[in-house]
Design an enzyme around this catalytic site. Structure first.
Site, PDB file in Angstrom:
ATOM      1  N   CYS A  54     -40.950 -19.449 116.034  1.00 48.32           N
ATOM      2  CA  CYS A  54     -39.810 -18.293 116.548  1.00 48.32           C
ATOM      3  C   CYS A  54     -40.538 -16.797 116.203  1.00 48.32           C
ATOM      4  O   CYS A  54     -40.113 -16.203 117.560  1.00 48.32           O
ATOM      5  CB  CYS A  54     -38.965 -17.922 115.487  1.00 48.32           C
ATOM      6  N   ASP A  86     -35.342 -19.224 109.051  1.00 50.94           N
ATOM      7  CA  ASP A  86     -34.305 -20.154 108.742  1.00 50.94           C
ATOM      8  C   ASP A  86     -34.954 -22.041 108.739  1.00 50.94           C
ATOM      9  O   ASP A  86     -34.149 -22.561 107.458  1.00 50.94           O
ATOM     10  CB  ASP A  86     -33.207 -19.830 109.527  1.00 50.94           C
ATOM     11  N   CYS A 127     -36.963 -15.090 115.355  1.00 52.09           N
ATOM     12  CA  CYS A 127     -35.410 -16.012 114.810  1.00 52.09           C
ATOM     13  C   CYS A 127     -34.411 -15.717 114.805  1.00 52.09           C
ATOM     14  O   CYS A 127     -34.073 -14.599 114.926  1.00 52.09           O
ATOM     15  CB  CYS A 127     -36.298 -16.666 113.132  1.00 52.09           C
ATOM     16  N   ASP A 128     -33.213 -16.583 113.926  1.00 56.88           N
ATOM     17  CA  ASP A 128     -31.792 -16.242 113.679  1.00 56.88           C
ATOM     18  C   ASP A 128     -31.759 -14.579 113.587  1.00 56.88           C
ATOM     19  O   ASP A 128     -30.507 -14.531 114.296  1.00 56.88           O
ATOM     20  CB  ASP A 128     -30.978 -16.901 113.476  1.00 56.88           C
ATOM     21  N   CYS A 199     -36.001 -21.587 117.749  1.00 52.40           N
ATOM     22  CA  CYS A 199     -35.470 -23.876 118.174  1.00 52.40           C
ATOM     23  C   CYS A 199     -34.870 -23.079 119.389  1.00 52.40           C
ATOM     24  O   CYS A 199     -33.923 -23.150 120.022  1.00 52.40           O
ATOM     25  CB  CYS A 199     -34.709 -23.800 116.654  1.00 52.40           C
ATOM     26  N   SER A 476     -25.944 -24.166 110.225  1.00 51.71           N
ATOM     27  CA  SER A 476     -27.274 -23.818 110.972  1.00 51.71           C
ATOM     28  C   SER A 476     -26.102 -24.136 112.350  1.00 51.71           C
ATOM     29  O   SER A 476     -25.074 -24.653 112.876  1.00 51.71           O
ATOM     30  CB  SER A 476     -28.669 -24.674 111.397  1.00 51.71           C
TER      31      SER A 476
END
Length: 566
Positions: A54, A86, A127-128, A199, A476
């Site tokens: 990511c 994650d 990323c998240d 993702c 998630s």
């Protein structure tokens, strides 16, 4: 002659007098000249790291942002901050560090921008937790800021079909069920993540990137441009130019982050079928921006915004497919033209949402990634806040693609995710059960870990709508099936989820928004009296987090000081 506006809203402190000569001397050592001190200083924060696909490309992207800043008349100053992968941490003790990383990112950005007296900020994340972490910092600092998403990963390819990371997680369940061989699972593993980017489905990274663009904190189109493309390079270059325009116009994050802007973000999250984490993160960003956003607002919005996107995890398309048919901005335009988006909100371009949309093309004709309002994937939003005697302060259900409207079944209670996973893998959980995993909330985890591994195994074993999964932890964005998380108060706070025992009848109802368990008042009091809570974790960063974090219905924030309302 009009006097040129001084855009050095913070960094002017370095040029005030000879007293600041030592400060300037250190800046000269990193490349500043006399001319540099006459220009605004713009932070370029890249969440670059080799820990995850990511973020692996973000340092390269930062160079384009610096180029745009320099050409527009600013001085770029690059620095980095952390990230937690994650997908790699999932199902391991490392997952406890994921949500705390959001607040560490926010604190670190605020610390550098404040400590260095920077005039503005461009944050680039993948990323998240990068997106909400950056947005929280922007709201707290309130200097002109733009977020740039590093972009979605390209889909993996196997046997002519698109696959992604969730395909690998669900493959584990299929392998455990005997539906995949070792070699077939290995083939999925080796092809699921083909390169850089977040993702690829409508998971948390793409969800939060879409939400920030809908809110006006990212440039139009930048959320859906894939990672490994010239479009993404242009995104960060244009952000470099746009940040100087924000300084010139005097537009600040709190001018953009209004209640209407949050409603726009929620609308887009629901229409796209986004992650449950969006509720947690938007509450936290609103808290930082001092916007009165309550968890009940999400049900209000849920009732009027339909789910339109046929995107993974509950649909068939990946985020790159959305990009190819018109992207997030195409969806926003469609929603705006049908009265579901506030068009008068100011954005980081200096224009309103409506003005930005004038330059955006409609979604491509004939596409089926985004369904029409007349025939939606679901007539209302796919994220529901449930309440009841099991979750007095709320819990979040993700019901995209779930046909079951009401589930009543016996509880099977576990105090760790590992114990629940072992029971599922050993076929000790049966159809109709309600698996409860507790003591994994913000304080109890500590860190409120996600359970994509457990939920994916359940789905992979073909039990996604036959077994309900309830937890005070998180899921998630890749999770689907009958899952309910964010139960508040959490078990570690002595919430009712700590009192449930195996065999208790649990009710989950989409239509009445109920999450409850059957228990008499006398038995409830008896269990409460004999409840002994485990000690609160007290070492290192997780110990600090456990002692200061609020409950999930408040966004799991770490600067909420009304201790009676945690």
């Amino acid at each position: 002659m009009v006097e040129k506006k001084d855009l050095r809203i913070k960094s002017h402190v370095y040029t005030e007098s000879n007293i600041k000569a030592p400060n300037r001397a250190m800046l000269r050592a990193v490349g500043f000249t006399d001319e540099s001190f006459e220009k605004p200083q713009i932070g370029v924060a890249a969440n670059w790291a080799e820990t995850t696909p990511c973020n692996i490309h973000l340092n390269d992207l930062a160079q384009f942002a610096k180029e745009g800043i320099s050409e527009a008349g600013g001085v770029p100053i690059q620095f980095n901050t952390i990230t937690v992968a994650d997908g790699i941490a999932m199902g391991t003790p490392g997952m406890r560090f994921s949500l705390p990383s959001r607040d560490i990112i926010a604190d670190s950005l605020e610390t550098v921008v404040g400590g260095q007296n920077l005039d503005a900020l461009i944050a680039i994340g993948g990323c998240d937790k990068n997106m909400p972490g950056a947005a929280i910092a922007m709201a707290n600092m309130n200097v002109p800021s733009i977020f740039v998403y590093g972009g979605t990963i390209a889909p993996g390819k196997l046997n002519g079909k698109d696959i992604d990371l969730v395909s690998v997680f669900e493959g584990v369940g299929k392998w455990n069920n005997g539906d995949l061989t070792d070699q077939e699972l290995n083939a999925i593993e080796c092809n699921g993540c083909p390169g850089p980017g977040g993702c690829g489905g409508m998971y948390t990274a793409n969800t939060m990137a879409s939400a920030l663009e809908a809110m006006g904190m990212s440039l139009p189109g930048s959320a859906s441009n894939p990672a490994a493309t010239k479009n993404k390079e242009k995104d960060v270059y244009e952000a470099g130019k746009a940040i100087l325009n924000m300084l010139e116009l005097g537009i600040y994050p709190r001018d953009i982050m209004t209640k209407k802007a949050f409603e726009n973000a929620i609308t887009v999250v629901y229409a796209l079928g986004g992650s449950t984490n969006a509720i947690l993160h938007l509450l936290a960003i609103a808290h930082a921006a001092e916007v009165e956003l309550d968890i009940s607002d999400f049900n209000r919005m849920q009732e009027k915004v339909p789910h339109l996107a046929d995107l993974k995890p509950s649909g068939k398309y990946v985020f790159q497919d959305l990009f190819e048919v018109g992207g997030v901005q195409g969806v926003i335009k469609y929603l705006y033209e049908n009265g579901l988006i506030h068009g008068d909100c100011i954005t980081c371009t200096g224009k309103t949402v409506a003005e930005n949309l004038e330059e955006i093309e409609h979604l491509k004709e004939g596409q089926d990634v985004i369904m029409p309002l007349e025939n939606p994937k679901r007539k209302d939003g796919p994220l529901i806040v449930l309440t009841g005697n099991l979750a007095p302060l709320g819990a979040v259900a993700k019901v995209s693609g779930v046909k079951v409207r009401r589930h009543v079944g016996p509880a099977k209670v576990f105090n760790t995710e590992e114990a629940a996973t072992e029971a599922v893998m050993n076929n000790e959980v049966e159809k109709g059960d309600v698996v409860i995993v507790r003591y994994v909330g913000p304080k109890g985890g500590p860190g409120m870990p996600e359970m994509l591994s457990l939920s994916s195994i359940i789905v992979g074993k073909g039990l996604g709508e036959d077994i309900a999964l309830v937890t005070d932890g998180r899921f998630s964005g890749g999770t689907h099936g009958l899952v309910i998380g964010h139960v508040a108060p959490e078990a570690q706070d002595g919430g009712p989820i700590a009192l449930v025992e195996t065999g208790d009848e649990v009710t989950i109802d989409q239509d009445t928004k109920e999450l409850s368990f059957k228990i008499s008042e006398e038995e409830y009091k008896a269990r409460k009296e004999r409840l002994v809570l485990p000690p609160l974790y007290n070492k290192g960063v997780l110990g600090k987090y456990a002692h200061i974090v609020s409950n999930s219905s408040k966004g799991a924030v770490t600067d909420f000081y009304n201790r009676d309302d945690l």
